[in-house]
Design a protein around this motif. Structure first.
Motif, PDB file in Angstrom:
ATOM      1  N   SER A   1       0.822  -1.211   0.000  1.00 60.30           N
ATOM      2  CA  SER A   1       0.000   0.000   0.000  1.00 60.30           C
ATOM      3  C   SER A   1       0.853   1.258   0.000  1.00 60.30           C
TER       4      SER A   1
ATOM      5  N   SER B   1       2.284   5.271   8.254  1.00 60.04           N
ATOM      6  CA  SER B   1       2.839   5.533   9.581  1.00 60.04           C
ATOM      7  C   SER B   1       4.337   5.831   9.491  1.00 60.04           C
TER       8      SER B   1
ATOM      9  N   LEU C   1      -1.915  10.274   3.892  1.00 58.24           N
ATOM     10  CA  LEU C   1      -2.553   9.126   3.250  1.00 58.24           C
ATOM     11  C   LEU C   1      -2.593   7.907   4.166  1.00 58.24           C
ATOM     12  N   GLY C   2      -2.100   8.075   5.394  1.00 57.24           N
ATOM     13  CA  GLY C   2      -2.178   6.999   6.374  1.00 57.24           C
ATOM     14  C   GLY C   2      -0.923   6.173   6.542  1.00 57.24           C
TER      15      GLY C   2
END
Length: 76
Positions: A17, A40, A37-38
């Motif tokens: 991803s 981490s 966009l997430g």
């Protein structure tokens, strides 16, 4: 060593991803945008440790030679 980390990243769903997210963004890749966009900080560390991205500035990165952005885009 980097090849092993890259392979692990490509086999992990979160890793795939983040590669896809980085591939669709223009270069240089803005790290705050990846975060938005997430992605981490831990996963960002993984893509740098694997040699996929290399620093361009404190808040941006470029694709390195270990994995071509175009190859990731073809797999999407």
């Amino acid at each position: 060593m980097k090849r092993a980390k890259l392979k692990k990243l490509q086999q992990d769903e979160a890793g795939r991803s983040v590669l896809a997210a980085a591939a669709i963004l223009p270069e240089p890749v803005e790290l705050p945008l990846l975060g938005a966009l997430g992605v981490s900080p831990e996963v960002m560390d993984l893509i740098f440790d694997a040699g996929v991205l290399e620093p361009d500035s404190p808040l941006a990165a470029r694709w390195s030679g270990i994995l071509k952005r175009e190859n990731v885009l073809e797999q999407l």
